[in-house]
Motif scaffolding. Structure first.
Motif, PDB file in Angstrom:
ATOM      1  N   MET A   1     -31.523   0.004  22.301  1.00  0.00           N
ATOM      2  CA  MET A   1     -31.090   0.336  20.967  1.00  0.00           C
ATOM      3  C   MET A   1     -29.670  -0.196  20.753  1.00  0.00           C
ATOM      4  SD  MET A   1     -30.861   4.015  19.059  1.00  0.00           S
ATOM      5  CE  MET A   1     -32.622   4.101  18.905  1.00  0.00           C
ATOM      6  N   LEU A   2     -29.434  -0.770  19.588  1.00  0.00           N
ATOM      7  CA  LEU A   2     -28.115  -1.313  19.277  1.00  0.00           C
ATOM      8  C   LEU A   2     -27.145  -0.194  18.918  1.00  0.00           C
ATOM      9  CD1 LEU A   2     -29.116  -4.313  16.970  1.00  0.00           C
ATOM     10  CD2 LEU A   2     -28.511  -4.394  19.384  1.00  0.00           C
ATOM     11  N   SER A   3     -25.917  -0.339  19.374  1.00  0.00           N
ATOM     12  CA  SER A   3     -24.880   0.624  18.990  1.00  0.00           C
ATOM     13  C   SER A   3     -24.420   0.303  17.561  1.00  0.00           C
ATOM     14  CB  SER A   3     -23.694   0.526  19.945  1.00  0.00           C
ATOM     15  OG  SER A   3     -23.022  -0.713  19.751  1.00  0.00           O
ATOM     16  N   LEU A   4     -23.775   1.274  16.935  1.00  0.00           N
ATOM     17  CA  LEU A   4     -23.241   1.033  15.591  1.00  0.00           C
ATOM     18  C   LEU A   4     -22.232  -0.110  15.603  1.00  0.00           C
ATOM     19  CD1 LEU A   4     -22.816   4.635  14.159  1.00  0.00           C
ATOM     20  CD2 LEU A   4     -24.545   2.925  13.582  1.00  0.00           C
ATOM     21  N   GLN A   5     -21.447  -0.220  16.688  1.00  0.00           N
ATOM     22  CA  GLN A   5     -20.476  -1.312  16.786  1.00  0.00           C
ATOM     23  C   GLN A   5     -21.182  -2.664  16.838  1.00  0.00           C
ATOM     24  OE1 GLN A   5     -16.950  -1.196  16.673  1.00  0.00           O
ATOM     25  NE2 GLN A   5     -17.399  -3.353  16.310  1.00  0.00           N
ATOM     26  N   GLU A   6     -22.258  -2.757  17.619  1.00  0.00           N
ATOM     27  CA  GLU A   6     -22.976  -4.030  17.713  1.00  0.00           C
ATOM     28  C   GLU A   6     -23.660  -4.380  16.396  1.00  0.00           C
ATOM     29  OE1 GLU A   6     -25.944  -6.672  20.514  1.00  0.00           O
ATOM     30  OE2 GLU A   6     -25.541  -4.606  21.094  1.00  0.00           O
ATOM     31  N   ILE A   7     -24.178  -3.390  15.706  1.00  0.00           N
ATOM     32  CA  ILE A   7     -24.772  -3.638  14.382  1.00  0.00           C
ATOM     33  C   ILE A   7     -23.698  -4.166  13.445  1.00  0.00           C
ATOM     34  CG2 ILE A   7     -25.782  -2.522  12.348  1.00  0.00           C
ATOM     35  CD1 ILE A   7     -27.194  -0.600  14.361  1.00  0.00           C
ATOM     36  N   SER A   8     -22.535  -3.518  13.450  1.00  0.00           N
ATOM     37  CA  SER A   8     -21.423  -3.957  12.603  1.00  0.00           C
ATOM     38  C   SER A   8     -20.986  -5.375  12.974  1.00  0.00           C
ATOM     39  CB  SER A   8     -20.249  -2.983  12.758  1.00  0.00           C
ATOM     40  OG  SER A   8     -19.142  -3.433  12.025  1.00  0.00           O
ATOM     41  N   ASP A   9     -20.865  -5.651  14.271  1.00  0.00           N
ATOM     42  CA  ASP A   9     -20.458  -6.987  14.720  1.00  0.00           C
ATOM     43  C   ASP A   9     -21.445  -8.054  14.251  1.00  0.00           C
ATOM     44  OD1 ASP A   9     -18.203  -5.967  15.999  1.00  0.00           O
ATOM     45  OD2 ASP A   9     -19.196  -5.857  17.964  1.00  0.00           O
ATOM     46  N   ARG A  10     -22.713  -7.780  14.411  1.00  0.00           N
ATOM     47  CA  ARG A  10     -23.738  -8.753  14.004  1.00  0.00           C
ATOM     48  C   ARG A  10     -23.685  -9.003  12.496  1.00  0.00           C
ATOM     49  NH1 ARG A  10     -29.205  -8.575  17.311  1.00  0.00           N
ATOM     50  NH2 ARG A  10     -28.390  -8.351  19.405  1.00  0.00           N
ATOM     51  N   LEU A  11     -23.528  -7.957  11.704  1.00  0.00           N
ATOM     52  CA  LEU A  11     -23.439  -8.131  10.247  1.00  0.00           C
ATOM     53  C   LEU A  11     -22.184  -8.912   9.861  1.00  0.00           C
ATOM     54  CD1 LEU A  11     -24.680  -4.652   8.990  1.00  0.00           C
ATOM     55  CD2 LEU A  11     -25.849  -6.856   8.755  1.00  0.00           C
TER      56      LEU A  11
END
Length: 148
Positions: A1-11
């Protein structure tokens, strides 16, 4: 599962890629200073372009792209791997370009490529530190009478 930080980084990285396409498609070369790191290495040679730093890339684009009446950079299918303050990505680009012939006819050149990128987070902003184009295809349509 992606962390919120990784989701933010990808976006944020995907937005960076859109800003690159917007800067090029609107011929706003100075916006590229906000897309690339100051010491970025950019290699467009796979599609017949220049290799160099941000300044030489801006000069190349400013000289070459006015030869095409219209073009678009359509990006998709990004595969992004984030590792702290660095990331890598492979993104598909479909780049149709209108080519004018001297006789008033126009053709479309379809360019298919991948951007192979290395990203760096600098002062809380993602930037492209290294971009290499990988060619998939290039196709020039036959001249079309009356197109133009």
């Amino acid at each position: 599962m992606l962390s919120l930080q990784e989701i933010s980084d990808r976006l944020e990285i995907q937005d960076l890629m859109v800003r690159y396409s917007h800067a090029v498609d609107t011929k706003q070369w100075d916006l590229l200073d906000e897309v690339f790191t100051a010491d970025a290495h950019i290699d467009y040679s796979a599609m017949g372009g220049a290799v160099g730093d941000v300044a030489s890339t801006k000069a190349f684009l400013a000289q070459m792209l006015p030869n095409f009446p219209a073009f678009q950079h359509l990006i998709s299918n990004s595969s992004i791997t984030v590792d702290g303050d660095t990331a890598t990505g492979r993104t598909m680009c479909h780049n149709p370009m209108l080519v004018s012939n001297g006789d008033g006819q126009q053709r479309i050149m379809f360019c298919g490529l991948w951007y192979l990128d290395t990203f760096a987070r600098i002062d809380d902003q993602w930037r492209i530190a290294r971009r290499i184009e990988e060619k998939s295809y290039m196709y020039l349509t036959p001249p079309t009478p009356g197109m133009g």
